[in-house]
Design a protein around this motif. Structure first.
Motif, short mmCIF file in Angstrom:
data_model
loop_
_atom_site.label_atom_id
_atom_site.label_comp_id
_atom_site.label_asym_id
_atom_site.label_seq_id
_atom_site.Cartn_x
_atom_site.Cartn_y
_atom_site.Cartn_z
N GLU A 232 0.85 -1.19 0.00
CA GLU A 232 0.00 0.00 0.00
C GLU A 232 0.88 1.24 0.00
OE1 GLU A 232 -3.30 2.20 2.88
OE2 GLU A 232 -2.46 0.25 3.41
N PRO A 233 0.72 2.13 -0.98
CA PRO A 233 1.55 3.34 -1.02
C PRO A 233 1.31 4.22 0.21
CG PRO A 233 0.45 2.99 -3.11
CD PRO A 233 -0.17 2.04 -2.14
N ALA A 234 2.38 4.79 0.73
CA ALA A 234 2.27 5.72 1.86
C ALA A 234 1.83 7.10 1.37
CB ALA A 234 3.62 5.83 2.58
N THR A 235 1.26 7.88 2.26
CA THR A 235 0.82 9.23 1.94
C THR A 235 1.58 10.23 2.80
OG1 THR A 235 -0.93 9.28 3.60
CG2 THR A 235 -1.48 8.33 1.45
N MET A 236 1.48 11.51 2.44
CA MET A 236 2.12 12.54 3.25
C MET A 236 1.52 12.58 4.65
SD MET A 236 4.43 14.75 3.58
CE MET A 236 5.05 14.95 1.91
N PHE A 237 0.23 12.29 4.76
CA PHE A 237 -0.41 12.26 6.08
C PHE A 237 0.25 11.21 6.98
CE2 PHE A 237 -3.59 10.89 9.15
CZ PHE A 237 -4.02 12.11 9.68
N ASP A 238 0.59 10.05 6.38
CA ASP A 238 1.29 9.01 7.15
C ASP A 238 2.63 9.53 7.68
OD1 ASP A 238 -0.71 7.12 6.59
OD2 ASP A 238 0.25 6.58 4.69
N GLU A 243 -2.63 16.58 6.83
CA GLU A 243 -2.83 16.62 5.39
C GLU A 243 -1.71 17.42 4.74
OE1 GLU A 243 -4.88 14.92 3.75
OE2 GLU A 243 -6.08 14.16 5.41
N GLU A 244 -1.40 17.05 3.52
CA GLU A 244 -0.33 17.72 2.79
C GLU A 244 -0.70 19.18 2.54
OE1 GLU A 244 2.31 17.17 -1.30
OE2 GLU A 244 0.64 15.84 -0.85
#
Length: 257
Positions: A232-238, A243-244
């Protein structure tokens, strides 16, 4: 290996001896670095001090010293070079790159990291063969064999024979840990090591078939590798817990004249 041969005594290393002799303005001789026992001659290459140099560079320097000592003219029946399998470093791959050996023997056990290294060795051999080299792989020695079969499967897939399987036996472990020679002719393991020696002598060098990372993982059960997992791709929130935030660029754009 040399410490075991010499009963637990440290063999003076070529690199350390060479440095000491150089500071004293003296040349290194065979008797400074080569020692013998029961018809076997041995030298310890050594390496740079911890944190002060590259192991590969140490190997290159050691071989330069060996060549000055007439390495190519020595009249031995067999010359064994014992190296780490980290052939991604140019120094460790030197004997393969320069055709300084006739065949390579990979040693590994039934675990992923060990087979990953064995596969790196096969990759190095194949790489230099494509560049015109002549070195091949004679086969694989399975060390600490627990019977699970991953190393045998790797050897089969890579197209190389198994020269010997050394069992994960407490007697072997204990003798090795206390610097005892295991394969004495009249001992329990004599026949096993005699067969290994004969296989090493007879096995022709072959071109291996290096495996991909997925093929290596395929040697192990899904329970071991988690092969059914979907990444699962990571997000900036992670990464930052919010939020970005999109900020305007500070780049200056000039209108065309």
């Amino acid at each position: 290996t040399t410490s075991l041969l010499f009963g637990g005594k440290a063999c003076p290393t070529i690199i350390e001896t060479s440095s000491r002799k150089k500071l004293a303005g003296e040349a290194v001789s065979i008797s400074d670095v080569c020692f013998k026992r029961d018809g076997v001659y041995a030298m310890e290459l050594g390496g740079p001090e911890v944190g002060r140099g590259c192991g590969g560079r140490g190997i290159i320097h050691g071989f330069e010293t060996l060549e000055k000592l007439g390495f190519h003219d020595w009249g031995f029946d067999y010359v064994l070079l014992d190296f780490l399998g980290d052939v991604v470093c140019g120094g460790f791959g030197l004997p393969i790159a320069r055709d300084m050996c006739q065949k390579v023997i990979v040693v590994g056990s039934n675990d992923l990291q060990s087979l990953y290294v064995a596969n790196n060795v096969c990759s190095a051999v194949e790489y230099f063969r494509k560049l015109g080299g002549n070195v091949g792989v004679a086969g694989m020695v399975i060390n600490k064999d627990d019977g699970t079969g991953e190393a045998q499967a790797f050897a089969r897939n890579a197209g190389i024979p198994v020269l010997a399987a050394i069992p994960a036996h407490e007697d072997i472990r204990r003798k090795s840990a206390s610097y005892e020679i295991i394969g004495k002719p009249d001992g329990e393991w004599g026949a096993l090591f005699a067969e290994l020696a004969q296989n090493v002598a007879d096995a022709p060098p072959v071109r291996p078939k290096p495996q991909t990372q997925d093929q290596l993982l395929g040697l192990f059960s899904a329970e071991t590798t988690g092969r059914d997992f979907v990444m699962e791709p990571a997000t900036m929130f992670d990464m930052v817990g919010k939020e970005e935030l999109v900020k305007p660029t500070l780049e200056v754009v000039y209108d065309a004249v």
